[in-house]
Motif scaffolding. Structure first.
Motif: not given
Ligand code: GAL
Length: 397
Positions: A67, A69-70, A143-144, A195, A197, A235, A265, A292, A312
């Protein structure tokens, strides 16, 4: 000579400010100063930084590289902590919870002084979290949230607000408050149930949209609205694509119009957009949300395939995490005043998140923002994206 003296004075001032964690400064000057200090750091500066960090070691555990963003989170955190003189151990655990527990146990065996963990599954970390607590190693849930009291602090974005921004975007874009008898058909794709979130994103979305669903202005034709039904393991783009194709085949093949697809997302929005492009027969443009600012989704926003993403700034998230980690390792009092040292818009929340029943986790929550085709330059202004000659945004590596 004068320039060198200035840079040493700047580094000393920055070191003093960060050590005190009380120096107030705006984000730009903090970033510029710290960048300037890092770029121009003299021997004195490097000594100052390493003295400040005491040569300590920080473990950075990211969930996956699949993914987008990580990869940015891991790179920004690694850069921030190394620039501040810390030794770092950075791992990505392929969205495999057992692998992540193993990676963290290796960090503890490696003698890290602090852990920064973005959990794959916040409920499966007890083994390594209990080991961290026994070893007296503080943990920042990154983040989580992680459901274990070994977690000292939580750094994230206001995840509920991510959802309300997505919901409110739909309300305003379709002008639902003035819809009259018009009915808009909508489908929903939520995030990974593992997750923590994902539930906050979903709840923020539904809290905004439920009144319009109750009034019949928004109609989920498939009837699939509960989180467990619309959730997306890992996701996964492919999982989101497959479910969207099934929904379209089952409920829209008869010519029913689809107006909105609410996605939590960007990775899931990518699958939904692919399904809508290939399998939706209607001629109307479908409003698709995301989160994202992933490159492929920003391209879809330029092309009108996706309508918005919630951005973000994870570079800022890494700056806040560094400041918090320094305060923890320096044994400083940690409260709302620490925010002054960030120079970044952030809330200190001691009520919203619990690591176990009744055990509130002090949290630093950054502020998300809405990006559409009309304000893409805001991403360029962060310095983290650049506009290519092809008209598409690229993340600055
Ligand atoms: C979440 C995160 C989001 C979303 C998702 C996928 O925990 O806060 O940014 O993208 O993971 O990695």
């Amino acid at each position: 000579m004068k320039r060198k003296l200035l840079s040493v004075m700047l580094i000393a001032a920055m070191t003093a400010a960060l050590t005190a964690c009380g120096g107030s400064s705006s984000s730009s000057s903090t970033e510029e100063a710290s960048t300037e200090a890092a770029e121009e750091s003299t021997d004195d500066g490097e000594e100052a930084a390493s003295t400040e960090s005491g040569g300590q070691k920080v473990g950075i555990s990211m969930p996956t590289q699949s993914l987008e963003r990580w990869n940015r989170d891991g790179a920004y955190l690694d850069e921030q902590f190394q620039s501040a003189g810390y030794e770092t151990v950075l791992t990505y655990s392929d969205n495999d919870t057992e692998q992540q527990v193993n990676d963290i146990q290796n960090m503890l065996a490696d003698g890290v002084d602090l852990l920064i963990v973005a959990a794959i599954d916040g409920e499966t970390m007890n083994t390594c979290m209990n080991e961290a607590a026994e070893a007296g190693v503080p943990v920042i849930a990154y983040d989580r949230l992680i459901m274990n009291d070994a977690v000292s602090y939580y750094v994230s974005f206001d995840n509920y607000t991510v959802g309300t921004l997505q919901g409110q975007f739909i309300v305003e874009t379709l002008d639902l408050d003035n819809a009259g008898d018009t009915v808009y058909n909508m489908e929903i794709t939520a995030g990974d149930p593992a997750d923590n979130n994902a539930g906050y994103f979903y709840q923020g979305e539904i809290d905004v949209l439920q009144p319009y669903m109750d009034a019949g202005t928004l109609n989920v034709v498939s009837g699939q609205t509960d989180f467990d039904t619309v959730a997306t393991d890992g996701w996964s783009t492919d999982t989101a694509l497959e479910r969207a194709q099934n929904v379209l085949a089952s409920y829209y093949a008869d010519g029913t119009q689809l107006d909105v697809w609410l996605c939590s997302n960007d990775s899931t929005a990518l699958g939904v957009a692919q399904a809508v492009t290939s399998d939706y027969a209607g001629s109307n443009s479908v409003l698709i949300t995301g989160q994202d600012g992933d490159e492929a989704n920003l391209a879809n926003i330029v092309d009108g395939v996706q309508t918005m993403t919630v951005y973000k700034n994870v570079s800022n998230e890494s700056i806040v995490t560094l400041s918090l980690a320094q305060a923890i390792l320096n044994g400083e009092t940690i409260d709302e005043s620490l925010i002054d040292s960030f120079g970044i818009d952030c809330a200190y929340d001691t009520e919203s998140y619990e690591t176990s029943d009744g055990n509130k986790c002090p949290s630093f929550l950054l502020v998300p923002s809405v990006i559409t085709v009309d304000n893409l330059e805001e991403l360029v202004d962060t310095g983290l994206y650049e506009m290519g000659d092809d008209g598409y945004l690229k993340a600055v590596q």
